[in-house]
Design a protein around this motif. Structure first.
Motif, PDB file in Angstrom:
ATOM      1  N   MET A 349      53.937  81.221  19.925  1.00  0.00           N
ATOM      2  CA  MET A 349      52.496  80.933  19.945  1.00  0.00           C
ATOM      3  C   MET A 349      51.933  81.146  21.344  1.00  0.00           C
ATOM      4  O   MET A 349      50.866  81.743  21.516  1.00  0.00           O
ATOM      5  CB  MET A 349      52.245  79.498  19.483  1.00  0.00           C
ATOM      6  CG  MET A 349      52.489  79.264  18.012  1.00  0.00           C
ATOM      7  SD  MET A 349      52.049  77.583  17.524  1.00  0.00           S
ATOM      8  CE  MET A 349      52.609  77.586  15.820  1.00  0.00           C
ATOM      9  N   LEU A 350      52.661  80.666  22.351  1.00  0.00           N
ATOM     10  CA  LEU A 350      52.226  80.908  23.727  1.00  0.00           C
ATOM     11  C   LEU A 350      52.311  82.391  24.060  1.00  0.00           C
ATOM     12  O   LEU A 350      51.483  82.916  24.809  1.00  0.00           O
ATOM     13  CB  LEU A 350      53.092  80.097  24.688  1.00  0.00           C
ATOM     14  CG  LEU A 350      53.001  78.573  24.573  1.00  0.00           C
ATOM     15  CD1 LEU A 350      53.956  77.906  25.548  1.00  0.00           C
ATOM     16  CD2 LEU A 350      51.578  78.102  24.820  1.00  0.00           C
ATOM     17  N   GLY A 351      53.315  83.084  23.510  1.00  0.00           N
ATOM     18  CA  GLY A 351      53.404  84.527  23.712  1.00  0.00           C
ATOM     19  C   GLY A 351      52.205  85.248  23.135  1.00  0.00           C
ATOM     20  O   GLY A 351      51.681  86.201  23.744  1.00  0.00           O
ATOM     21  N   ALA A 352      51.743  84.820  21.963  1.00  0.00           N
ATOM     22  CA  ALA A 352      50.534  85.417  21.382  1.00  0.00           C
ATOM     23  C   ALA A 352      49.323  85.149  22.270  1.00  0.00           C
ATOM     24  O   ALA A 352      48.481  86.029  22.476  1.00  0.00           O
ATOM     25  CB  ALA A 352      50.305  84.854  19.984  1.00  0.00           C
ATOM     26  N   GLY A 353      49.239  83.927  22.817  1.00  0.00           N
ATOM     27  CA  GLY A 353      48.134  83.622  23.731  1.00  0.00           C
ATOM     28  C   GLY A 353      48.171  84.482  24.974  1.00  0.00           C
ATOM     29  O   GLY A 353      47.133  84.973  25.444  1.00  0.00           O
ATOM     30  N   LEU A 354      49.365  84.719  25.514  1.00  0.00           N
ATOM     31  CA  LEU A 354      49.491  85.574  26.694  1.00  0.00           C
ATOM     32  C   LEU A 354      49.116  87.016  26.357  1.00  0.00           C
ATOM     33  O   LEU A 354      48.435  87.688  27.137  1.00  0.00           O
ATOM     34  CB  LEU A 354      50.918  85.515  27.230  1.00  0.00           C
ATOM     35  CG  LEU A 354      51.220  86.409  28.446  1.00  0.00           C
ATOM     36  CD1 LEU A 354      50.353  86.021  29.632  1.00  0.00           C
ATOM     37  CD2 LEU A 354      52.690  86.340  28.820  1.00  0.00           C
ATOM     38  N   GLY A 355      49.553  87.499  25.184  1.00  0.00           N
ATOM     39  CA  GLY A 355      49.204  88.856  24.788  1.00  0.00           C
ATOM     40  C   GLY A 355      47.704  89.039  24.664  1.00  0.00           C
ATOM     41  O   GLY A 355      47.146  90.076  25.063  1.00  0.00           O
ATOM     42  N   ILE A 356      47.016  88.028  24.134  1.00  0.00           N
ATOM     43  CA  ILE A 356      45.554  88.103  24.018  1.00  0.00           C
ATOM     44  C   ILE A 356      44.909  88.050  25.393  1.00  0.00           C
ATOM     45  O   ILE A 356      43.979  88.800  25.689  1.00  0.00           O
ATOM     46  CB  ILE A 356      45.041  86.966  23.120  1.00  0.00           C
ATOM     47  CG1 ILE A 356      45.552  87.160  21.690  1.00  0.00           C
ATOM     48  CG2 ILE A 356      43.529  86.893  23.138  1.00  0.00           C
ATOM     49  CD1 ILE A 356      45.318  85.974  20.789  1.00  0.00           C
ATOM     50  N   ALA A 357      45.389  87.158  26.260  1.00  0.00           N
ATOM     51  CA  ALA A 357      44.814  87.055  27.611  1.00  0.00           C
ATOM     52  C   ALA A 357      44.975  88.353  28.385  1.00  0.00           C
ATOM     53  O   ALA A 357      44.082  88.772  29.121  1.00  0.00           O
ATOM     54  CB  ALA A 357      45.482  85.897  28.366  1.00  0.00           C
ATOM     55  N   ASN A 360      47.159  92.726  25.553  1.00  0.00           N
ATOM     56  CA  ASN A 360      48.412  93.404  25.246  1.00  0.00           C
ATOM     57  C   ASN A 360      48.702  93.237  23.756  1.00  0.00           C
ATOM     58  O   ASN A 360      49.371  92.286  23.344  1.00  0.00           O
ATOM     59  CB  ASN A 360      49.541  92.789  26.083  1.00  0.00           C
ATOM     60  CG  ASN A 360      50.868  93.496  25.904  1.00  0.00           C
ATOM     61  OD1 ASN A 360      51.051  94.287  24.978  1.00  0.00           O
ATOM     62  ND2 ASN A 360      51.806  93.222  26.791  1.00  0.00           N
ATOM     63  N   PRO A 361      48.217  94.155  22.911  1.00  0.00           N
ATOM     64  CA  PRO A 361      48.407  93.980  21.468  1.00  0.00           C
ATOM     65  C   PRO A 361      49.861  94.056  21.043  1.00  0.00           C
ATOM     66  O   PRO A 361      50.236  93.473  20.023  1.00  0.00           O
ATOM     67  CB  PRO A 361      47.578  95.120  20.855  1.00  0.00           C
ATOM     68  CG  PRO A 361      47.403  96.115  21.952  1.00  0.00           C
ATOM     69  CD  PRO A 361      47.409  95.341  23.226  1.00  0.00           C
ATOM     70  N   GLN A 362      50.702  94.761  21.809  1.00  0.00           N
ATOM     71  CA  GLN A 362      52.119  94.834  21.441  1.00  0.00           C
ATOM     72  C   GLN A 362      52.777  93.464  21.526  1.00  0.00           C
ATOM     73  O   GLN A 362      53.455  93.022  20.594  1.00  0.00           O
ATOM     74  CB  GLN A 362      52.855  95.829  22.358  1.00  0.00           C
ATOM     75  CG  GLN A 362      52.485  97.279  22.150  1.00  0.00           C
ATOM     76  CD  GLN A 362      51.167  97.644  22.805  1.00  0.00           C
ATOM     77  OE1 GLN A 362      50.692  96.932  23.706  1.00  0.00           O
ATOM     78  NE2 GLN A 362      50.557  98.732  22.374  1.00  0.00           N
ATOM     79  N   LEU A 363      52.573  92.760  22.642  1.00  0.00           N
ATOM     80  CA  LEU A 363      53.142  91.425  22.784  1.00  0.00           C
ATOM     81  C   LEU A 363      52.540  90.469  21.770  1.00  0.00           C
ATOM     82  O   LEU A 363      53.252  89.668  21.140  1.00  0.00           O
ATOM     83  CB  LEU A 363      52.905  90.909  24.205  1.00  0.00           C
ATOM     84  CG  LEU A 363      53.320  89.458  24.479  1.00  0.00           C
ATOM     85  CD1 LEU A 363      54.799  89.253  24.196  1.00  0.00           C
ATOM     86  CD2 LEU A 363      52.987  89.068  25.919  1.00  0.00           C
ATOM     87  N   ALA A 364      51.227  90.529  21.585  1.00  0.00           N
ATOM     88  CA  ALA A 364      50.565  89.618  20.651  1.00  0.00           C
ATOM     89  C   ALA A 364      51.053  89.837  19.221  1.00  0.00           C
ATOM     90  O   ALA A 364      51.303  88.873  18.487  1.00  0.00           O
ATOM     91  CB  ALA A 364      49.048  89.798  20.731  1.00  0.00           C
ATOM     92  N   SER A 365      51.200  91.106  18.802  1.00  0.00           N
ATOM     93  CA  SER A 365      51.644  91.377  17.433  1.00  0.00           C
ATOM     94  C   SER A 365      53.104  90.975  17.237  1.00  0.00           C
ATOM     95  O   SER A 365      53.480  90.461  16.174  1.00  0.00           O
ATOM     96  CB  SER A 365      51.451  92.854  17.107  1.00  0.00           C
ATOM     97  OG  SER A 365      52.196  93.670  17.988  1.00  0.00           O
ATOM     98  N   ARG A 366      53.945  91.192  18.260  1.00  0.00           N
ATOM     99  CA  ARG A 366      55.354  90.790  18.159  1.00  0.00           C
ATOM    100  C   ARG A 366      55.458  89.271  18.023  1.00  0.00           C
ATOM    101  O   ARG A 366      56.216  88.753  17.202  1.00  0.00           O
ATOM    102  CB  ARG A 366      56.118  91.275  19.377  1.00  0.00           C
ATOM    103  CG  ARG A 366      57.628  91.040  19.286  1.00  0.00           C
ATOM    104  CD  ARG A 366      58.327  91.487  20.553  1.00  0.00           C
ATOM    105  NE  ARG A 366      58.061  92.880  20.828  1.00  0.00           N
ATOM    106  CZ  ARG A 366      57.457  93.339  21.923  1.00  0.00           C
ATOM    107  NH1 ARG A 366      57.066  92.480  22.856  1.00  0.00           N
ATOM    108  NH2 ARG A 366      57.254  94.617  22.107  1.00  0.00           N
ATOM    109  N   ALA A 367      54.691  88.558  18.837  1.00  0.00           N
ATOM    110  CA  ALA A 367      54.714  87.095  18.762  1.00  0.00           C
ATOM    111  C   ALA A 367      54.143  86.606  17.437  1.00  0.00           C
ATOM    112  O   ALA A 367      54.675  85.668  16.825  1.00  0.00           O
ATOM    113  CB  ALA A 367      53.921  86.509  19.935  1.00  0.00           C
ATOM    114  N   ALA A 368      53.070  87.248  16.959  1.00  0.00           N
ATOM    115  CA  ALA A 368      52.471  86.845  15.688  1.00  0.00           C
ATOM    116  C   ALA A 368      53.449  87.062  14.535  1.00  0.00           C
ATOM    117  O   ALA A 368      53.533  86.236  13.615  1.00  0.00           O
ATOM    118  CB  ALA A 368      51.181  87.629  15.443  1.00  0.00           C
TER     119      ALA A 368
END
Length: 606
Positions: A349-357, A360-368
């Motif tokens: 969840m924090l990884g998705a927040g970091l990807g959004i901040a 970085n859609p790759q990090l956000a999608s992986r975390a999601a």
């Protein structure tokens, strides 16, 4: 017209200052020019130069003095000062706020450090801004200006500035590049006419020119060969940021520009809402230390590794959900807390927040993806434990997670803020276990599965709502904290990041509606209880039925508060009931009555 000029590189002063003076003079008297030379230093100082034409031996000041002497006619009012500070970008922003200029002209600089400084200026400056990439060999008397425009508020400011230069004797051209199509030239002419009209520019001063080409950058670069200044309206923040970081904007314009040409990106003053957001971020940013490059890289690596769907992640989540399910079925708070401590769902969840901040859609999608798979796995495990170990009744620990309220949304927000802040500060790592307990991610998922397996769909819906609230609000809060800590998107990722943040904000608002409805319903129940003091609340009645059912052959028929401090229970006993059942039932239900005395009336022979 007051213009503030920010100079960091001595090499750009000879071109930057004269252009700023011409832009200022073109907007009409009185023309005031504030030139601020910004330098990084170990200590903070602010030096006012008494004679701007003879500023002394400092490299930047000397170049600025030479540039001012070359301006013809000289500005009516000139102030020159040297600003030395360990954090020059903040000092420059403070100077802008103190002066309150109509226009800020800043040199794009030549290295990453300068680019980063002015990128923050571009975000937080509340006035019109021109970021100029200086000419390599400026002409003594530059006179030709090109404005490449496709319309929009940034282009309007660029055209207004060009119109002022034209009033001072320069030759100004507005260029629209249209894709090959029928009537492309006519459409371009109409676009330019509208743009000039909206900018208040005089068509007699600014020449309208339409180019039909497949690639706008090629056409602009070709036309720039004959001009001394090329102004581009910042169609998005990415265009400005790429120039600030020394990247081609567009590629062809800077790569093939003549050595005598300067290229500037113009950004109009932000709208009131955006200025308010920028000020809010700046104010909150004073309380959140910005991470340096090494800290940002370490944080990204840590969350990127923890946001992957791996066997280790699955094993820990399965164990945590199993612990939570057992604790919920046994109504053991200690076991449930233990499950919260080992659950790994917070990290993606924090990884998705970091990807959004970061945009970085790759990090956000992986975390999601990890969060979605983990959610499904936890619900399935909870349902399995419900089938194997459930008795069809909701324990107090289960029931506590089936009726979320608006306060749970605020708990999730504070948990997300605390988790993101603690994770970005290694010295606060000991606070993460407490955050994990406060967030409570796995118990609502286990409750959803257990309740669904028992057929208690309303309870499952409430637990799912609690988890959805935690999920959305934690990601949103983490993204905001990471942005304040300096994890920001680049030009390409900015629109996606902003849109995603807006969507999360809207979803959080939508979730607040049923959560608020639960609060209203509870208040209504309390009011009804005050109006009907003899009525017992439904949760108390359910608990009494469970306790009475423990006595063999006993069924609770009804219960009411007959007088203050006493509750009457009507219990039906069949022939199989053992002697002394009424006394045992009275003792069994006493803890559930909050100090009231139980009086049991028995109906025998049912």
């Amino acid at each position: 017209m007051r213009t503030l000029v920010l100079v960091r590189d001595p090499a750009e002063a000879l071109d930057l200052v004269p252009w700023a003076a011409r832009l200022t003079a073109g907007q009409g008297p009185p023309a005031a020019l504030d030139v601020v030379c910004v330098a990084r230093a170990t200590g903070a100082s602010r030096t006012e130069v008494e004679d701007p034409a003879a500023p002394g031996d400092h490299p930047v000041l000397a170049q600025v003095g030479a540039a001012l002497r070359a301006v013809d006619p000289p500005p009516q009012q000139v102030r020159l000062r040297l600003l030395a500070d360990p954090r020059p970008e903040e000092a420059a922003l403070a100077e802008v706020q103190e002066v309150g200029p109509d226009l800020v002209v800043a040199g794009a600089g030549a290295d990453e450090e300068r680019g980063t400084s002015w990128a923050r200026l571009a975000r937080e400056c509340g006035t019109d801004l021109v970021v100029l990439r200086a000419a390599l060999e400026p002409r003594p008397t530059p006179s030709r200006v090109l404005v490449a425009t496709a319309g929009g508020r940034h282009a309007r400011v660029a055209l207004r500035l060009a119109n002022g230069l034209a009033a001072g004797g320069a030759s100004a051209t507005a260029l629209a590049v249209m894709s090959p199509a029928a009537d492309a030239e006519e459409a371009g002419a109409r676009l330019l006419a509208r743009a000039l009209r909206e900018a208040g520019a005089d068509p007699a001063r600014v020449t309208a020119q339409v180019a039909v080409a497949d690639r706008a950058g090629v056409a602009i670069a070709a036309e720039a060969q004959e001009h001394d200044l090329v102004l581009l309206g910042a169609s998005d923040d990415g265009l400005l940021e790429r120039l600030l970081q020394g990247q081609p904007v567009p590629d062809r314009v800077l790569a093939s520009r003549p050595r005598h040409a300067s290229v500037g990106v113009v950004r109009a003053a932000p709208a009131l809402a955006r200025r308010t957001v920028a000020r809010l971020e700046a104010g909150l940013g004073r309380w959140v230390r910005r991470l340096d490059r090494e800290e940002r890289l370490e944080l990204h690596a840590r969350l990127e590794a923890g946001s992957r769907w791996r066997p280790e992640f699955m094993a820990m989540l399965g164990l945590a959900t199993g612990l939570a399910a057992l604790g919920l079925l046994q109504s053991s708070t200690a076991v449930v807390i233990g499950a919260m401590l080992v659950a790994p769902l917070m990290t993606p969840m924090l990884g998705a927040g970091l990807g959004i901040a970061q945009g970085n859609p790759q990090l956000a999608s992986r975390a999601a993806a990890a969060v979605i798979r983990g959610t499904a796995l936890a619900i399935a495990i909870g349902a399995l434990f419900g089938v194997l170990g459930g008795d069809g009744e909701l324990t107090p620990e289960l029931a506590a997670r089936t009726a979320p309220s608006l306060s749970d949304l605020f708990v999730a927000a504070l948990s997300g803020v605390a988790a993101a802040y603690a994770l970005s500060r290694p010295e606060l790592g000991e606070a993460l276990p407490g955050v994990a307990i406060a967030a409570a991610l796995v118990p609502p998922l286990a409750t959803t599965g257990i309740s669904a397996s028992m057929g208690a769909l309303e309870a499952a819906r409430g637990a799912a709502l609690l988890y959805a609230t935690n999920l959305v609000v934690i990601i949103l809060a983490a993204a905001v904290v990471f942005r304040l800590a300096g994890m920001r998107p680049d030009g390409a990722g900015r629109p996606w990041a902003s849109t995603t943040l807006l969507v999360l904000l809207l979803v959080s608002g939508a979730l607040a509606i049923p959560l608020s409805a639960a609060v209203v319903e509870r208040l209504a129940r309390r009011d009804r209880a005050e109006v009907e003091p003899d009525a017992l609340r439904p949760p108390v009645l359910r608990r009494l039925r469970q306790l009475v059912a423990r006595e063999p052959g006993a069924v609770l028929v009804g219960a009411a508060r007959e007088r203050p401090g006493e509750v009457v229970l009507v219990v039906a006993l069949d022939a199989a009931a053992a002697p002394g059942a009424a006394a045992r039932i009275g003792a069994e239900v006493a803890p559930a009555l909050d100090g009231d005395r139980a009086r049991v009336l028995v109906l025998e022979g049912r």
